[in-house]
Design an enzyme around this catalytic site. Structure first.
Site, mmCIF file in Angstrom:
data_model
loop_
_atom_site.group_PDB
_atom_site.id
_atom_site.type_symbol
_atom_site.label_atom_id
_atom_site.label_comp_id
_atom_site.label_asym_id
_atom_site.label_seq_id
_atom_site.Cartn_x
_atom_site.Cartn_y
_atom_site.Cartn_z
ATOM 1 N N LYS A 149 0.871 -1.179 0.000
ATOM 2 C CA LYS A 149 0.000 0.000 0.000
ATOM 3 C C LYS A 149 0.902 1.221 0.000
ATOM 4 O O LYS A 149 2.091 1.113 0.262
ATOM 5 C CB LYS A 149 -0.921 0.007 1.223
ATOM 6 C CG LYS A 149 -0.166 -0.297 2.537
ATOM 7 C CD LYS A 149 -1.095 -0.384 3.718
ATOM 8 C CE LYS A 149 -1.803 -1.703 3.887
ATOM 9 N NZ LYS A 149 -3.195 -1.700 3.499
ATOM 10 N N LYS A 152 -0.900 4.237 8.067
ATOM 11 C CA LYS A 152 -0.983 2.827 7.667
ATOM 12 C C LYS A 152 -0.025 1.953 8.482
ATOM 13 O O LYS A 152 -0.106 0.740 8.474
ATOM 14 C CB LYS A 152 -0.693 2.683 6.173
ATOM 15 C CG LYS A 152 -1.737 3.361 5.278
ATOM 16 C CD LYS A 152 -1.389 3.208 3.808
ATOM 17 C CE LYS A 152 -2.264 4.031 2.889
ATOM 18 N NZ LYS A 152 -3.584 3.432 2.616
ATOM 19 N N THR A 209 -8.705 -1.320 -0.075
ATOM 20 C CA THR A 209 -9.219 -2.238 -1.095
ATOM 21 C C THR A 209 -8.224 -3.382 -1.311
ATOM 22 O O THR A 209 -8.610 -4.458 -1.746
ATOM 23 C CB THR A 209 -9.482 -1.507 -2.430
ATOM 24 O OG1 THR A 209 -8.368 -0.656 -2.701
ATOM 25 C CG2 THR A 209 -10.739 -0.692 -2.357
ATOM 26 N N LYS A 229 -8.660 -7.546 -2.026
ATOM 27 C CA LYS A 229 -7.969 -8.334 -3.060
ATOM 28 C C LYS A 229 -7.240 -9.510 -2.428
ATOM 29 O O LYS A 229 -7.271 -10.628 -2.935
ATOM 30 C CB LYS A 229 -6.958 -7.452 -3.811
ATOM 31 C CG LYS A 229 -7.605 -6.362 -4.651
ATOM 32 C CD LYS A 229 -6.620 -5.266 -5.064
ATOM 33 C CE LYS A 229 -7.410 -4.018 -5.473
ATOM 34 N NZ LYS A 229 -6.592 -2.805 -5.533
HETATM 35 C C1 26Q Z 1 -4.463 16.209 -1.442
HETATM 36 C C2 26Q Z 1 -3.939 17.482 -1.344
HETATM 37 C C3 26Q Z 1 -2.731 17.770 -1.927
HETATM 38 C C4 26Q Z 1 -2.038 16.788 -2.620
HETATM 39 C C5 26Q Z 1 -2.570 15.528 -2.716
HETATM 40 C C6 26Q Z 1 -3.782 15.224 -2.127
HETATM 41 C C7 26Q Z 1 -4.335 13.854 -2.199
HETATM 42 C C8 26Q Z 1 -3.917 12.959 -3.161
HETATM 43 C C9 26Q Z 1 -4.403 11.655 -3.209
HETATM 44 C C10 26Q Z 1 -5.261 13.418 -1.277
HETATM 45 C C11 26Q Z 1 -5.742 12.129 -1.318
HETATM 46 C C12 26Q Z 1 -5.318 11.230 -2.278
HETATM 47 C C13 26Q Z 1 -5.758 9.836 -2.319
HETATM 48 C C14 26Q Z 1 -6.510 9.280 -1.389
HETATM 49 C C15 26Q Z 1 -6.811 7.839 -1.384
HETATM 50 O O1 26Q Z 1 -6.284 7.071 -2.172
HETATM 51 N N1 26Q Z 1 -7.699 7.414 -0.486
HETATM 52 C C16 26Q Z 1 -8.032 6.001 -0.350
HETATM 53 O O2 26Q Z 1 -9.207 5.768 -1.091
HETATM 54 C C17 26Q Z 1 -9.496 4.381 -1.129
HETATM 55 C C18 26Q Z 1 -10.688 4.185 -2.044
HETATM 56 O O3 26Q Z 1 -11.846 4.662 -1.430
HETATM 57 C C19 26Q Z 1 -9.738 3.842 0.270
HETATM 58 O O4 26Q Z 1 -9.909 2.446 0.178
HETATM 59 C C20 26Q Z 1 -8.566 4.153 1.186
HETATM 60 O O5 26Q Z 1 -8.877 3.792 2.507
HETATM 61 C C21 26Q Z 1 -8.245 5.639 1.111
HETATM 62 O O6 26Q Z 1 -7.073 5.918 1.852
#
Ligand code: 26Q
Length: 746
Positions: A485, A491, A592, A596
């Site tokens: 992950k 985590k 997720t 899997k």
């Molecule tokens: C925000 C601000 C500035 C820069 C980057 C970001 C940013 C980038 C990516 C904030 C969040 C993400 C990604 C989040 C993510 O992957 N969340 C995951 O989503 C999955 C699908 O719902 C969940 O299973 C996970 O638990 C969750 O962590």
């Protein structure tokens, strides 16, 4: 026309003479041609899934499977002395996502097409995607990932728009990737700049951030630790939604729709806050069409739904109004009007769109102006309703709903674990393909020794294949214990490490484990996330120590896969026996990977967090290992600010021993003292994600896992129950819920 005849048209030479690059190019062109011949299915209402990330993985095999020509192509290649596996090796993986949220979008697109629903994705075409991770001197470095050069499932689309951005106008170019279902083809619309310039990239992933006409779509989430990077990210978000909004309105008009009834033609699912500017942009465009702003807002609200993927406060996006003025001056008046309306109605500052510091709170903007707000697992939605977003839940209780995430079984079972897929068909028939809950039929075989032995043999074969794929000599008879992950403190890869250090020290003291252990990690860290990179450093140092110490290596190996991505996940998951899902309870929205791994017969060692809670409920206490503080306890501890890490460090001797080891001579001989010291300090002085209080329970539970593992028949039974109960986590189920409750397509 046979597949052989078709392929001939696209290959320069006879198959046996072609290179694998030529074969990949030929087969993908043939696939594109076959897709183009399919009649487009007309539809009235269409889903638009708008997302900054689509982590789709390689497409060759899934397209062949969806078109029903996999076996024919494989046979044809074999007859000519070639292997489909190697053809796949020539395909680049599009790296258009960070992790969970992007991979979820890809699974959803797959399920929407498979269920014969009309739904497209809208996103960005990042030239270099997410960085490629390269390890140097036990540390992560970043390189660009130029996947587009060679990807031939990506086709130039017909659309191009002029997007006003700050004080310039950007010219966009649409690319499309077909999403193939059994009966339907949907599209992923990825927007790029017409004028993008790849030569801007200099060292690694560094480039001039000022020239947006040239750099806007070079990378996914460029490092936003500096001002120029932040601005670029906002430009990217706007560019995505501005193109998306134009496409959606154009398609509504093309179908003869009345924009005043947009919601009869479109439903827009907003994937986290990254695409939230879609809301003011659509309002703006509707107002330009002569619709009043009140009515425009109502139309948009009836069309858009918002999914929340995180409860980490630091991940909630907000943009200073000043920055908005620079990037999207035309949207500022829209946002101000929306803000005034809500401030008139609700005095609680927590629900304001523009906060006291003049920042636009993107989640708040979304919640006030969409018809649905959903979390991604039962526990997550409960926390949103009763804690994190309670102030909104009180205003709009009817808008909140849960949609527990899912995964596509086509990729995460059929494609990545063909032996298990065939075993299931032999044992319970193929009804589970259309109705994933039919996997429960497997439970009838829980006492069948032959069936259980078969499961163990399949796992063993997958472990052997993984060993052949990985660059080390690993013991295929050891327990494969895996944590894969993104690297994030919540985590808690560091908790896993503390256990491994403790194990290492015990072995050095002559206390050998009952079974040899192989602990595998896969994780990328954000380039500017220092502590996450320090944790990777520690993993790689432990890898070196365990590999080179002949007293330890027969009993314990630590191994970290470089550049963990969808392709390597497809190898790791079928071979995993123990699935590490050890986030601090309340922090992982869903997860997720946990689903899997369960589907592929791994047993979860985890906290009561995210979808682990639902896995636990489905398989029961005997088939999962749960440990650690629960969400309520954690939230209480945070609320009281009562946690002091040092108290644990000073009172739990084996914990102190492991933490001290981080800066001991052994590790410093293979690692960088400064990085290791920084990590150690962070743990002792802060440990924000509370690894110390959970350490003792984690150690005890993990030891129980390894001890239970030795009763092979009992373990196989646990595997069987996990596989049997995984049906609920099919993304087909999730998508059917979205559709019947929210989208109402067809
Ligand atoms: C925000 C601000 C500035 C820069 C980057 C970001 C940013 C980038 C990516 C904030 C969040 C993400 C990604 C989040 C993510 O992957 N969340 C995951 O989503 C999955 C699908 O719902 C969940 O299973 C996970 O638990 C969750 O962590």
């Amino acid at each position: 026309m046979t597949v052989a005849e078709r392929l001939k048209k696209h290959c320069p030479k006879p198959i046996y003479d072609c290179t694998y690059r030529e074969l990949y190019a030929g087969i993908s062109q043939m696939v594109n041609e076959m897709i183009a011949e399919r009649k487009p299915e007309p539809c009235q209402k269409k889903l638009y899934y708008v997302s900054a990330e689509f982590l789709i993985g390689k497409l060759l095999v899934s397209n062949l499977l969806s078109l029903g020509i996999y076996d024919q192509v494989e046979r044809l290649l074999t007859e000519n002395g070639k292997s489909l596996n190697e053809v796949e090796g020539a395909e680049e993986e599009p790296s258009l996502g960070n992790g969970g949220l992007g991979r979820l979008a890809a699974c959803f697109m797959d399920s929407v097409a498979a269920l014969n629903l009309c739904g497209d994705g809208i996103g960005l075409c990042y030239r270099f995607g997410l960085f490629k991770q390269v390890f140097e001197e036990n540390r992560q470095t970043e390189q660009p990932n130029p996947w587009m050069d060679t990807s031939s499932f990506l086709e130039k689309g017909r659309r191009s728009y002029e997007i006003p951005c700050g004080d310039t106008v950007l010219h966009s170019r649409e690319y499309t990737i077909s999403v193939v279902g059994e009966k339907r083809v949907n599209a992923l619309h990825l927007f790029d700049l017409e004028t993008v310039d790849e030569t801007l990239v200099e060292e690694g992933i560094l480039y001039d951030k000022a020239q947006i006409e040239k750099n806007l779509t070079l990378f996914l989430y460029p490092d936003d630790s500096d001002e120029a990077g932040k601005l670029l990210r906002l430009y990217q978000q706007y560019f995505m939604v501005a193109n998306g909004a134009r496409l959606i309105l154009d398609e509504c008009r093309e179908r003869g729709g009345n924009l005043r009834r947009l919601y009869d033609y479109a439903v827009i699912q907003i994937n986290d806050t990254h695409p939230v500017l879609m809301i003011p942009e659509l309002i703006y465009l509707l107002v330009k069409e002569g619709i009043g702003i009140r009515e425009a807002t109502e139309i948009v609200k009836k069309t858009c739904a918002y999914t929340n993927h995180t409860i980490l406060a630091e991940a909630l996006e907000c943009w200073p109004l000043a920055m908005m003025r620079k990037v999207v001056p035309h949207l500022v008046p829209m946002i101000q009007v929306l803000d005034e309306w809500t401030k008139k109605k609700y005095s609680n500052p927590k629900v304001a769109i523009i906060d006291a510091d003049n920042r636009v709170q993107m989640a708040n903007l979304a919640i006030h102006n969409t018809f649905s707000i959903n979390g991604v697992a039962f526990l997550h939605t409960e926390i949103l309703k009763h804690s994190e977003l309670n102030h909104f839940y009180q205003i709009y209780p009817e808008r909140f709903n849960n949609k527990t995430n899912g995964i596509t079984f086509r990729r995460w079972l059929t494609q990545c674990n063909p032996d298990l897929d065939a075993f299931l068909c032999r044992t319970i028939g193929d009804r589970f393909r259309k109705d994933p809950s039919a996997l429960e039929d497997l439970l009838a075989h829980a006492k069948d020794k032959k069936v259980l032995e078969e499961l163990l043999i399949i796992k063993q074969a997958n472990k052997r294949r993984l060993c052949e794929y990985l660059p080390w000599e690993l013991n295929e008879n050891s327990i494969f214990d895996i944590q894969i992950k993104r690297l994030h403190e919540y985590k808690r890869q560091q908790l896993n490490l503390l256990y491994l250090i403790d194990r290492y020290l015990s072995i050095k003291a002559g206390k050998l484990p009952s079974m040899p252990i192989t602990a595998i990690f896969g994780a990328k860290a954000a380039p500017a996330y220092t502590i996450a990179k320090d944790i990777i450093h520690l993993i790689l140092c432990m890898q070196e120590l365990t590999e080179n110490d002949s007293e330890v290596s027969p009993y314990l190996r630590v191994a970290m896969v470089e550049n963990y991505n969808v392709t390597s996940a497809s190898r790791l998951i079928p071979a995993c026996e123990v699935s590490q899902q050890i986030s601090l309870a309340s922090k992982e929205a869903s997860g997720t990977g946990n689903m899997k791994l369960m589907l592929n017969g791994a047993i979860t060692l985890g906290t009561e967090d995210g979808a682990n809670v639902e896995i636990h409920r489905l398989v029961g206490d005997d088939n999962i290992y749960i440990f650690g503080a629960r969400a309520e306890t954690v939230l209480k501890r945070y609320g009281e600010k009562s946690y002091v890490a040092r108290e644990y460090y000073e009172t739990v001797p084996e914990l102190k021993r492991a933490v001290d080891f981080i800066t001991g001579d052994k590790l410093c001989s293979v690692g960088n003292r400064q990085c290791l010291k920084r990590l150690q300090n962070e743990l002792i002085e802060k440990d924000w994600f509370m690894t110390f209080p959970d350490f003792a329970a984690y150690k005890e539970t993990r030891n129980a896992v390894y001890s239970d593992y030795q009763d092979r028949m009992e373990w196989a039974k646990k595997m069987l129950v996990n596989i049997a109960m995984a049906g609920y986590f099919s993304s087909d189920r999730t998508i059917m819920e979205y559709n019947t409750q929210l989208w109402k397509l067809k």
